[in-house]
Design an enzyme around this catalytic site. Structure first.
Site, short mmCIF file in Angstrom:
data_model
loop_
_atom_site.label_atom_id
_atom_site.label_comp_id
_atom_site.label_asym_id
_atom_site.label_seq_id
_atom_site.Cartn_x
_atom_site.Cartn_y
_atom_site.Cartn_z
N HIS A 1 -11.59 -16.42 18.51
CA HIS A 1 -11.97 -15.98 19.85
C HIS A 1 -13.48 -15.70 19.95
O HIS A 1 -14.08 -15.85 21.01
CB HIS A 1 -11.22 -14.70 20.25
CG HIS A 1 -9.79 -14.91 20.67
ND1 HIS A 1 -8.80 -15.22 19.78
CD2 HIS A 1 -9.20 -14.85 21.89
CE1 HIS A 1 -7.65 -15.33 20.43
NE2 HIS A 1 -7.86 -15.11 21.71
N CYS B 1 -6.60 -20.29 13.95
CA CYS B 1 -6.50 -18.84 14.01
C CYS B 1 -6.57 -18.30 12.59
O CYS B 1 -5.74 -18.66 11.74
CB CYS B 1 -5.16 -18.47 14.65
SG CYS B 1 -4.82 -16.71 14.71
N CYS C 1 -12.88 -14.80 13.56
CA CYS C 1 -11.76 -14.90 14.50
C CYS C 1 -12.16 -15.97 15.52
O CYS C 1 -13.32 -15.98 15.98
CB CYS C 1 -11.54 -13.56 15.19
SG CYS C 1 -10.46 -13.63 16.65
N GLY D 1 -3.71 -10.04 15.71
CA GLY D 1 -4.48 -9.20 14.79
C GLY D 1 -3.88 -7.83 14.56
O GLY D 1 -4.17 -7.19 13.56
#
Ligand code: DGL
Length: 266
Positions: free
Chosen positions: A189, A76, A187, A46
């Site tokens: 994550h 991603c 994102c 990022g």
């Protein structure tokens, strides 16, 4: 033909975030053998340049090609905006699934007319994201929030420390203050923070992520090309460009299973 069907699917992310997508793929397509590369030695994407990310994705794609992968999933958002077009050009016949923040479903879901997007700086600054807003968010207000630091906490296996809570709170508050009733996790994550996020936002706020949609898109692509496996799947194999021991240790937390982890040295 049987060999092609049994070939694995390559899934990659800058780190462990893509495991949130891998879980959805494994759930929807249990007959498929999966390979996962976590580019943990180069995380976070990022905050890196698109050129840098493209080069990393090229290397990982090359590796999956050598492994005989029948499809590639960029699990991603940041890698997708930086590298999907380049990879599609380089491998025109290889099924590739990328991902983008779920602006379209969020615009359809919001009642307040204000949608929040949590994502990396790279994703939010990209021309691809701007085009996504032009296309699907003309009738809603979109409030974007880059979240530096969150990915590093999750990479460390931290899903609930005071530091993480403080960071996340700081990113969510402006969205709530702006009247967002729908928050996009842009994102891969961030789905690992869903529980924590649930404690910070009112029940009336809808949280949307894209993992399940990516799995369905992969199923569609493989189905169209008659590439769906009949099973049984081989155990999922993992590689990391950082310390394999670290990934081995946090896999049970994020993937709910242990797995064989090898070193990715390119
Ligand atoms: N998981 C990634 C995404 O979906 C990027 C995280 C990072 O490396 O910054 O955007």
């Amino acid at each position: 033909m049987a060999d092609v069907l049994a070939a694995p699917i390559g899934v990659m992310d800058s780190g462990v975030g893509g495991l949130s997508v891998l879980s959805e793929i494994a759930r929807l397509l249990p007959n498929e053998s999966l390979l996962y590369v976590a580019d943990c030695g180069h995380v976070p994407y990022g905050e890196k340049s698109p050129e840098y990310i493209r080069e990393r994705c090229r290397r990982i794609a090359e590796f999956f090609q050598e492994q005989g992968a029948k499809a590639l999933v960029l699990a991603c958002n940041t890698a997708t905006v930086a590298a999907a077009a380049d990879l599609r050009e380089h491998y025109p016949d290889w099924p590739l699934v990328g991902m983008e923040p779920a602006v379209k479903p969020a615009a359809a879901a919001t009642r307040s007319g204000v949608v929040g997007v949590l994502a990396t700086t790279g994703t939010l600054q990209s021309a691809k994201f701007a085009a996504l807003l032009d296309r699907f968010a003309t009738d809603v207000r979109v409030v974007t929030q880059p979240c530096p630091g969150l990915v590093e906490r999750i990479e460390a296996g931290d899903l609930d420390s005071p530091l993480l809570r403080q960071l996340l709170q700081g990113y969510v508050e402006p969205l709530l203050a702006a009247g967002c009733d729908t928050i996009i996790l842009g994102c891969t994550h961030y789905p690992f923070l869903r529980r924590l996020l649930g404690e910070m936002v009112p029940d009336s706020v809808t949280i949307i992520d894209t993992g399940a949609a990516v799995a369905r898109q992969l199923q569609r692509l493989l189905g169209e090309r008659e590439l769906l496996a009949a099973g049984p799947a081989l155990p999922t194999a993992f590689w990391t460009s950082a310390d394999p021991e670290h990934l081995r240790n946090i896999l049970p937390l994020l993937w709910k299973k242990s797995g064989a982890v090898q070193s990715f040295t390119r």
